[in-house]
Design a protein around this motif. Structure first.
Motif, PDB file in Angstrom:
ATOM      1  N   LEU A 160       6.540   7.843 -14.175  1.00 42.08           N
ATOM      2  CA  LEU A 160       7.858   8.321 -13.768  1.00 42.08           C
ATOM      3  C   LEU A 160       8.610   7.348 -12.880  1.00 42.08           C
ATOM      4  CD1 LEU A 160       7.415  12.122 -12.946  1.00 42.08           C
ATOM      5  CD2 LEU A 160       8.380  11.081 -14.984  1.00 42.08           C
ATOM      6  N   VAL A 161       7.922   6.736 -11.915  1.00 36.98           N
ATOM      7  CA  VAL A 161       8.614   5.945 -10.890  1.00 36.98           C
ATOM      8  C   VAL A 161       7.916   4.591 -10.673  1.00 36.98           C
ATOM      9  CG1 VAL A 161       9.676   7.878  -9.688  1.00 36.98           C
ATOM     10  CG2 VAL A 161       7.339   7.246  -9.121  1.00 36.98           C
ATOM     11  N   PRO A 162       7.876   3.745 -11.696  1.00 36.83           N
ATOM     12  CA  PRO A 162       7.190   2.457 -11.532  1.00 36.83           C
ATOM     13  C   PRO A 162       7.793   1.573 -10.449  1.00 36.83           C
ATOM     14  CG  PRO A 162       8.537   2.481 -13.525  1.00 36.83           C
ATOM     15  CD  PRO A 162       8.487   3.893 -13.018  1.00 36.83           C
ATOM     16  N   ALA A 163       9.029   1.864 -10.040  1.00 38.16           N
ATOM     17  CA  ALA A 163       9.666   1.038  -9.010  1.00 38.16           C
ATOM     18  C   ALA A 163       9.324   1.484  -7.594  1.00 38.16           C
ATOM     19  CB  ALA A 163      11.190   1.056  -9.194  1.00 38.16           C
ATOM     20  N   GLU A 164       8.639   2.621  -7.445  1.00 38.64           N
ATOM     21  CA  GLU A 164       8.313   3.112  -6.102  1.00 38.64           C
ATOM     22  C   GLU A 164       7.037   2.452  -5.603  1.00 38.64           C
ATOM     23  OE1 GLU A 164      10.452   5.229  -4.218  1.00 38.64           O
ATOM     24  OE2 GLU A 164      11.574   4.312  -5.851  1.00 38.64           O
ATOM     25  N   ASN A 165       7.148   1.172  -5.261  1.00 35.99           N
ATOM     26  CA  ASN A 165       5.985   0.393  -4.852  1.00 35.99           C
ATOM     27  C   ASN A 165       5.323   0.945  -3.600  1.00 35.99           C
ATOM     28  OD1 ASN A 165       6.493  -1.262  -6.975  1.00 35.99           O
ATOM     29  ND2 ASN A 165       7.150  -3.030  -5.781  1.00 35.99           N
ATOM     30  N   ARG A 166       6.122   1.460  -2.679  1.00 38.92           N
ATOM     31  CA  ARG A 166       5.553   1.893  -1.405  1.00 38.92           C
ATOM     32  C   ARG A 166       4.598   3.069  -1.580  1.00 38.92           C
ATOM     33  NH1 ARG A 166      10.528  -0.194   0.341  1.00 38.92           N
ATOM     34  NH2 ARG A 166      11.714   1.666  -0.208  1.00 38.92           N
ATOM     35  N   ILE A 167       5.049   4.113  -2.268  1.00 37.19           N
ATOM     36  CA  ILE A 167       4.195   5.291  -2.400  1.00 37.19           C
ATOM     37  C   ILE A 167       3.021   4.996  -3.330  1.00 37.19           C
ATOM     38  CG2 ILE A 167       5.590   6.308  -4.252  1.00 37.19           C
ATOM     39  CD1 ILE A 167       3.593   8.127  -1.474  1.00 37.19           C
ATOM     40  N   SER A 181      12.506  -2.768  -8.038  1.00 39.30           N
ATOM     41  CA  SER A 181      12.242  -2.155  -6.737  1.00 39.30           C
ATOM     42  C   SER A 181      13.076  -2.844  -5.674  1.00 39.30           C
ATOM     43  CB  SER A 181      10.759  -2.272  -6.373  1.00 39.30           C
ATOM     44  OG  SER A 181      10.413  -3.633  -6.140  1.00 39.30           O
ATOM     45  N   LYS A 182      13.276  -2.152  -4.581  1.00 36.96           N
ATOM     46  CA  LYS A 182      14.105  -2.646  -3.481  1.00 36.96           C
ATOM     47  C   LYS A 182      13.234  -2.734  -2.234  1.00 36.96           C
ATOM     48  CE  LYS A 182      17.019   0.311  -1.841  1.00 36.96           C
ATOM     49  NZ  LYS A 182      18.149   1.261  -1.745  1.00 36.96           N
ATOM     50  N   THR A 183      13.197  -3.920  -1.630  1.00 37.48           N
ATOM     51  CA  THR A 183      12.426  -4.133  -0.411  1.00 37.48           C
ATOM     52  C   THR A 183      13.347  -4.716   0.646  1.00 37.48           C
ATOM     53  OG1 THR A 183      10.463  -4.636  -1.730  1.00 37.48           O
ATOM     54  CG2 THR A 183      10.399  -5.257   0.583  1.00 37.48           C
ATOM     55  N   PHE A 184      13.168  -4.281   1.871  1.00 41.81           N
ATOM     56  CA  PHE A 184      13.979  -4.803   2.969  1.00 41.81           C
ATOM     57  C   PHE A 184      13.176  -5.806   3.788  1.00 41.81           C
ATOM     58  CE2 PHE A 184      15.827  -0.706   1.942  1.00 41.81           C
ATOM     59  CZ  PHE A 184      17.172  -1.035   1.850  1.00 41.81           C
ATOM     60  N   THR A 185      13.850  -6.840   4.253  1.00 45.79           N
ATOM     61  CA  THR A 185      13.206  -7.818   5.122  1.00 45.79           C
ATOM     62  C   THR A 185      13.244  -7.322   6.565  1.00 45.79           C
ATOM     63  OG1 THR A 185      15.221  -9.071   5.640  1.00 45.79           O
ATOM     64  CG2 THR A 185      14.081  -9.628   3.591  1.00 45.79           C
ATOM     65  N   SER A 186      12.476  -7.953   7.425  1.00 51.80           N
ATOM     66  CA  SER A 186      12.422  -7.534   8.828  1.00 51.80           C
ATOM     67  C   SER A 186      13.732  -7.793   9.556  1.00 51.80           C
ATOM     68  CB  SER A 186      11.286  -8.263   9.543  1.00 51.80           C
ATOM     69  OG  SER A 186      11.466  -9.667   9.460  1.00 51.80           O
ATOM     70  N   THR A 187      14.610  -8.620   8.957  1.00 52.84           N
ATOM     71  CA  THR A 187      15.901  -8.919   9.578  1.00 52.84           C
ATOM     72  C   THR A 187      17.051  -8.146   8.932  1.00 52.84           C
ATOM     73  OG1 THR A 187      16.136 -10.865   8.140  1.00 52.84           O
ATOM     74  CG2 THR A 187      15.180 -11.218  10.323  1.00 52.84           C
ATOM     75  N   GLY A 188      16.734  -7.214   8.017  1.00 59.41           N
ATOM     76  CA  GLY A 188      17.774  -6.385   7.433  1.00 59.41           C
ATOM     77  C   GLY A 188      18.326  -6.866   6.117  1.00 59.41           C
ATOM     78  N   GLY A 189      17.730  -7.901   5.525  1.00 62.96           N
ATOM     79  CA  GLY A 189      18.133  -8.315   4.191  1.00 62.96           C
ATOM     80  C   GLY A 189      17.488  -7.423   3.150  1.00 62.96           C
ATOM     81  N   VAL A 190      17.922  -7.541   1.910  1.00 65.06           N
ATOM     82  CA  VAL A 190      17.341  -6.748   0.829  1.00 65.06           C
ATOM     83  C   VAL A 190      16.914  -7.674  -0.299  1.00 65.06           C
ATOM     84  CG1 VAL A 190      19.545  -6.287  -0.352  1.00 65.06           C
ATOM     85  CG2 VAL A 190      17.643  -4.701  -0.642  1.00 65.06           C
ATOM     86  N   ILE A 191      15.731  -7.394  -0.863  1.00 66.37           N
ATOM     87  CA  ILE A 191      15.199  -8.174  -1.974  1.00 66.37           C
ATOM     88  C   ILE A 191      14.913  -7.222  -3.127  1.00 66.37           C
ATOM     89  CG2 ILE A 191      13.334  -9.674  -2.768  1.00 66.37           C
ATOM     90  CD1 ILE A 191      12.967 -10.566   0.133  1.00 66.37           C
ATOM     91  N   VAL A 192      15.403  -7.560  -4.297  1.00 67.37           N
ATOM     92  CA  VAL A 192      15.220  -6.736  -5.489  1.00 67.37           C
ATOM     93  C   VAL A 192      14.307  -7.481  -6.453  1.00 67.37           C
ATOM     94  CG1 VAL A 192      16.373  -5.626  -7.445  1.00 67.37           C
ATOM     95  CG2 VAL A 192      17.471  -5.640  -5.189  1.00 67.37           C
ATOM     96  N   ARG A 193      13.182  -6.846  -6.814  1.00 67.46           N
ATOM     97  CA  ARG A 193      12.198  -7.459  -7.703  1.00 67.46           C
ATOM     98  C   ARG A 193      12.016  -6.619  -8.958  1.00 67.46           C
ATOM     99  NH1 ARG A 193       9.938  -8.772  -2.710  1.00 67.46           N
ATOM    100  NH2 ARG A 193       9.362 -10.967  -2.494  1.00 67.46           N
ATOM    101  N   ALA A 194      11.704  -7.282 -10.051  1.00 67.63           N
ATOM    102  CA  ALA A 194      11.427  -6.579 -11.304  1.00 67.63           C
ATOM    103  C   ALA A 194      10.049  -5.922 -11.226  1.00 67.63           C
ATOM    104  CB  ALA A 194      11.483  -7.541 -12.477  1.00 67.63           C
ATOM    105  N   VAL A 195       9.959  -4.660 -11.629  1.00 67.05           N
ATOM    106  CA  VAL A 195       8.674  -3.962 -11.672  1.00 67.05           C
ATOM    107  C   VAL A 195       8.245  -3.669 -13.103  1.00 67.05           C
ATOM    108  CG1 VAL A 195       8.961  -2.911  -9.406  1.00 67.05           C
ATOM    109  CG2 VAL A 195       9.774  -1.701 -11.429  1.00 67.05           C
ATOM    110  N   LEU A 196       9.161  -3.837 -14.035  1.00 65.82           N
ATOM    111  CA  LEU A 196       8.872  -3.716 -15.460  1.00 65.82           C
ATOM    112  C   LEU A 196       9.389  -4.973 -16.152  1.00 65.82           C
ATOM    113  CD1 LEU A 196      10.078  -0.030 -16.064  1.00 65.82           C
ATOM    114  CD2 LEU A 196       7.710  -0.812 -15.898  1.00 65.82           C
TER     115      LEU A 196
END
Length: 529
Positions: free
Chosen positions: A442-449, A252-267
């Motif tokens: 279908l979308v295990p990486a869609e943490n937000r929804i 999954s892809k998450t953005f920081t409040s300062t515009g950085g990006v963090i990629v985490r494993a969801v599987l």
């Protein structure tokens, strides 16, 4: 650091080491002090993946060790380049807030408009003063403004002299200019056309068309939409740009409040597995996803999800049998076909067939109705679902889209869930349960929804429990807490400036409150000796 499982030596002092780096898990240390001292050197190679290349995928990442769910795989603190979206209304070039004739203040140096709060902006200011000769004048607001399409490319060009190492990294990325110039249904302005516009607009002659076009292609292929502003802006990152696409991504892809990006494993990711994110909206139908990727990223997706017409048994693109009486579902044998003749849809029970074009016309008509529908209205959502459940599989992407909206708006009235009748509350609970099953598959990486749906599930269950007797309430609250805890885990890394980040704060507070309530119910249930 983790405990070493083999005899090893410290990477800093070469004495016997008992702990290993928690990042790459391949380097050992005798103490945290020596790990810190060695970090400046080790940080350059401390990764759980390696960059590799093949003819089909190009450059991509492969795991060099097992990566656990929740692990940070990549963290890009700052983008190489950031700027407004290609087709944007006039926005402040510092904070990206939408401007109007009343709120726009032209920069004193170059004329590009800023908001009332911002006093400076990016390198396009100096670039404009140096090359254009006159100030920029923006007078039309509220509609996409063609002049803004040059900003990101100009900012990238300015890196060449101001930050040459960042410019070098940017130019290492794929541009696909050879594909973008072909006579095809192209979603954006072609790179060479943008290059010629920039040279005319700024009156520059010392930059080759091909260099600007290459930058335009890089921005198009590698750009991420950053949702921390409204409207969002676009950014290109260094490490994250080499992640490959998968419609069922394992990160999954998450953005920081300062515009950085963090990629985490969801599987769970095993050594040798490819590391992926999703480049498109994974909740779109299969044909739409592949078409969007071809238009914007210039490849035809053939991931496992796209190759399986059933989409892992979810029947996400299926219609009901057109005969009506057999109760079967219809899909083509594949959505990835060769030639100009797409295959027919075939019923999985009676083998009845329907031509691809006929089905596509029906789906297009339903999509037009969906686009015009009010999604913040319970009755409108229910009417759409009831009307098309006779034509579409219950998991069809259009029905799923409306169900996601409906699951969230039930109980959003000013008086909230307590005023929702029992039938509608039960419908919300069932909706959330079924949607969570679809999303997990279908979308295990869609943490937000997923996190939002699980939060709604918790709230509905808690309200349902409140309406039961004390004996039932405790068990229902414990079930509600389970969904709440999972929602918090999925949303906890979202920045507070996003709605999902705010829900994470509520989820954390609710966890504390529900624990107190469950504890009180447990104590009251104890029978005195």
């Amino acid at each position: 650091m983790g405990e070493a499982s083999v005899d090893a030596t410290c990477a800093f002092c070469e004495t016997r080491a008992t702990q290993k780096c928690g990042g790459c898990k391949s380097v050992y240390y005798c103490s945290r002090e020596h790990q810190k001292k060695h970090w400046k050197l080790h940080s350059k190679v401390c990764k759980a993946f390696k960059l590799t290349k093949d003819k089909t995928l190009g450059r991509h990442y492969v795991a060099t060790r097992k990566i656990d769910v929740g692990e940070i795989v990549i963290k890009d603190e700052n983008p190489l380049i950031a700027g407004p979206m290609h087709s944007t209304v006039p926005v402040c070039l510092n904070c990206y807030v939408v401007l109007t004739a009343k709120t726009a203040v032209p920069c004193e140096k170059c004329g590009w408009p800023l908001c009332l709060e911002c006093k400076s902006h990016g390198p396009e200011c100096e670039f404009t003063m140096k090359n254009k000769g006159t100030k920029v004048s923006i007078t039309d607001f509220g509609l996409p403004h063609p002049t803004y399409r040059c900003i990101c490319a100009v900012r990238a060009l300015c890196l060449k002299n101001e930050h040459p190492e960042m410019y070098r990294k940017l130019l290492q990325l794929e541009d696909h200019c050879d594909l973008a110039t072909r006579d095809m249904d192209y979603a954006f302005e072609k790179p060479l056309e943008l290059a010629r516009f920039i040279k005319r607009f700024f009156k520059v002659e010392d930059i080759r068309d091909e260099e600007i076009a290459r930058i335009a292609g890089i921005l198009q292929v590698n750009g991420h939409e950053v949702p921390i502003t409204e409207p969002p802006y676009m950014a290109v990152y260094d490490l994250s740009s080499y992640l490959e696409h998968n419609c069922r991504a394992n990160c999954s892809k998450t953005f920081t409040s300062t515009g950085g990006v963090i990629v985490r494993a969801v599987l769970p990711i095993q050594k040798g597995d490819h590391i992926s994110i999703c480049y498109t909206d994974p909740l779109w139908g299969l044909t739409s996803r592949r078409h969007h990727l071809l238009q914007t990223k210039f490849f035809e997706c053939s991931c496992e999800r796209c190759k399986d017409p059933t989409e892992f048994g979810m029947m996400y693109n299926a219609i009901l049998c057109t005969k009506g009486e057999c109760g079967g579902s219809m899909l083509p044998p594949t959505f990835i076909y060769q030639g100009n003749q797409p295959p027919d849809f075939v019923c999985d029970k009676c083998k009845n067939t329907s031509p691809w074009d006929q089905v596509e016309q029906m789906i297009e008509k339903i999509g037009q109705e969906l686009a015009a529908m009010k999604k913040d209205n319970v009755d409108a959502c229910k009417k759409f679902i009831n009307r098309y459940r006779k034509l579409l599989h219950e998991n069809h992407f259009y029905l799923t889209d409306v169900k996601v909206a409906l699951a969230q708006i039930i109980g959003q009235q000013s008086t909230g869930l307590p005023t929702v009748n029992d039938d509608l509350l039960g419908e919300k609970i069932i909706l959330c349960q079924k949607l969570n099953d679809i999303l997990k598959t279908l979308v295990p990486a869609e943490n937000r929804i997923r996190g939002l749906i699980l939060f709604e599930m918790h709230a509905a269950l808690a309200e349902f429990g409140r309406r039961q007797g004390k004996e039932e309430l405790r068990g229902i609250l414990m079930e509600s807490r389970k969904f709440l805890a999972e929602a918090y885990e999925l949303l906890r890394y979202e920045p507070e400036i996003l709605p999902e980040g705010q829900v994470a704060i509520h989820a954390k507070n609710n966890l504390q409150q529900i624990d107190v309530l469950i504890k009180a119910l447990c104590q009251n249930a104890v029978t005195p000796m």
